[in-house]
Motif scaffolding. Structure first.
Motif: not given
Lengths: 340, 220
Positions: A83, A94, B121-122, B124-131
């Motif tokens: 990711r 977001n 959504g916020t 989800e955004a951090f999940r999408s960054m691999g955190i």
């Protein structure tokens, strides 16, 4: 780089009849450095599709392969690593509302383990790329939608990803701001060499930036290929709808009826620079027919210009008509007879 | 006026100290217990980062039970537990546990609702960054909700001051106890009014400080 192999995704409800097949047997490949678009109406499965690339959703069947590895086979840790190589931007931006523009970029970087000075340097570099360095101490609430999306782009780029996923990133923006975000995406793609995968329901987004497109209809790919091919010669009804082409170029059929009764209607499609010669004038001279332009439109597919004409062709003999059509085809112009 | 201060100054001063001591000790412990409760509720929800139906249902149920007991009842109900945990059931020591059991679930609920206000959504955004999820919870969600969490804690602190008034029943003293003992039982209304004024001032200060900090942290 990104490959979908017979991917299906079913969301399970409480009862069997509540199961939803969001994506069904989808296969396609996205090459390195390409801008690939998936187009479809809301509910077509686009969001599910894009989320399977970074493992936010897991396929029920089939394989999603990114960088040579199947996303579903990755361990938790490897998935986090993957990711970090994939940036993502969203329709609703977001961003953290309680953090400044700069903090919005620095915080995720430090959470990833980057030290503070390096995170700050990256924030500066990418905020300059998106042209928002002077807004670094503002809060998202003080920015316009387009500026917020540019912060989100900078946040995604600051991780220096190989792939950027765009989830309807321009859908909440007005046309002018949409254009500024799209040209930013083109710039990122060209200058940083980042592969972009985007989903949208807006035809102009696909036309403006995408190299290739897949049209998704109820979870199934209806049509796929280079944008110019798919939209200048749409084969499926849904693609035609998106392309906004009725074969009459929007002229109501009852207006065309009197023309069609006496002579023939044809539609011409030019792609690229084929239209240098005065084609219709040549047709008139060579075949003694009288072409009359009833409607026309011009547009661009990424960098390729294309045009459409609806022509009323007065020909007395069938062989004049056939000859004219033959000649037009020989000039690399797509031509079709329009039935009313 | 000066007569009043000479006669009652020490008593009231001591009581104020007791109230502040009880409130601050239990407040700190309640925060340490309560915020994780709020986080647990949000994270184990069906749409949370770690959905877990069993954990969610049990904690939800236990919190509801604790929240439905008035403090005065809770105080006596858990006497045996207090005896084991604190070694005594009287004095400030004897009142800390019941106050925490009273305040922590309350803070948990308030923090839960604040965390739920964050745009999914916020997250989800951090999940999408691999955190990792734990970093998302503590460094992103709690951070993003900190303005409303401060407001929650202000509400809880004021609730705690109210609850400490009943602590006099187990000999923990405090302003509420003074007001009750002198003002009501010995009919000396001036003492009662004085404690009431101090309580009002205390609550006003707390609320104002809470509002200022919360507003500073909220940017939307």
């Amino acid at each position: 780089m990104i490959e979908f192999k017979n991917v299906s995704k079913t969301f399970r409800g409480q009862q069997k009849n509540q199961h939803v097949r969001a994506v069904e047997n989808v296969s396609f490949k996205v090459a390195d450095g390409e801008i690939y678009g998936v187009m479809g109406y809301s509910g077509a499965g686009k969001s599910t599709l894009i989320r399977m690339i970074n493992g936010l959703e897991k396929p029920t069947d089939g394989d999603v392969i990114v960088d040579g590895e199947s996303v579903a086979d990755l361990s938790k840790k490897e998935l986090l690593q993957l990711r970090r190589k994939i940036g993502m931007i969203f329709q609703s931006y977001n961003l953290l509302v309680t953090a400044t523009v700069a903090q919005n970029i620095i915080l995720p970087l430090t959470l990833e383990g980057l030290d503070k000075t390096e995170a700050e340097q990256r924030a500066e570099k990418y905020l300059k790329i998106v042209d928002l360095w002077d807004k670094r101490d503002s809060y998202p609430a003080q920015l316009s939608g387009g500026q917020r999306q540019r912060v989100a782009v900078a946040r995604a780029l600051a991780h220096e990803p190989k792939i950027l996923l765009s989830d309807e990133a321009t859908s909440a923006l007005d046309p002018e701001t949409t254009e500024s975000i799209l040209s930013l995406l083109l710039k990122i793609n060209q200058e940083l060499g980042i592969t972009i995968f985007l989903i949208t329901h807006e035809m102009n987004v696909i036309q403006r930036v995408c190299d290739r497109v897949a049209v998704l209809d109820a979870g199934v790919i209806a049509e796929e290929g280079p944008v110019v091919d798919v939209f200048t010669q749409p084969k499926q009804g849904i693609t035609r709808k998106f392309a906004g082409v009725s074969d009459t170029l929007g002229v109501p059929r009852d207006i065309l009826k009197p023309y069609a009764e006496k002579h023939r209607l044809i539609s011409l499609q030019f792609v690229g620079q084929t239209a240098n010669e005065p084609l219709l004038a040549q047709v008139q001279d060579k075949f003694e027919v009288t072409p009359d332009i009833l409607a026309g439109s011009m547009g661009y597919m990424k960098r390729e210009p294309y045009g459409r004409l609806l022509v009323y062709l007065k020909a007395d003999q069938q062989d004049q008509f056939d000859g004219a059509l033959e000649f037009i085809r020989s000039q690399d112009v797509h031509v079709e007879e329009v039935e009313i | 006026m000066s007569d009043f201060i000479t006669n009652w100054g020490n008593v009231i001063w001591e009581a104020l100290g007791q109230t502040l001591a009880m409130t601050s000790i239990t407040f700190v412990i309640s925060i340490i217990v309560g915020i994780p409760i709020g986080v647990l509720l949000v994270v184990t929800r069906f749409d949370g980062l770690h959905p877990n139906r069993t954990v969610y249902s049990i904690s939800n149920w236990v919190i509801n039970i604790l929240r439905s007991l008035p403090f005065i009842i809770l105080l006596f109900l858990i006497l045996p537990v207090t005896k084991i945990v604190a070694g005594t059931t009287i004095g400030i020591r004897g009142v800390v546990l019941p106050l925490v059991v009273y305040a922590a679930p309350y803070i948990g609920r308030l923090v839960e609702s604040s965390l739920l206000e964050i745009d999914p959504g916020t997250i989800e955004a951090f999940r999408s960054m691999g955190i990792s999820n734990s970093k998302i919870i503590w460094r992103v969600m709690v951070r993003e909700a900190r303005g409303s969490i401060i407001r929650d804690l202000t509400i809880a602190a004021i609730g705690l001051i109210g609850a400490t008034a009943m602590a006099g029943l187990v000999g923990a003293g405090g302003l509420g106890d003074i007001a009750y003992q002198y003002g009501f039982q010995r009919y000396q209304p001036d003492v009662m009014y004085a404690t009431i004024i101090i309580l009002i001032v205390l609550v006003q200060i707390l609320q104002s400080v809470g509002n200022v900090i919360s507003a500073r942290l909220k940017k939307d």
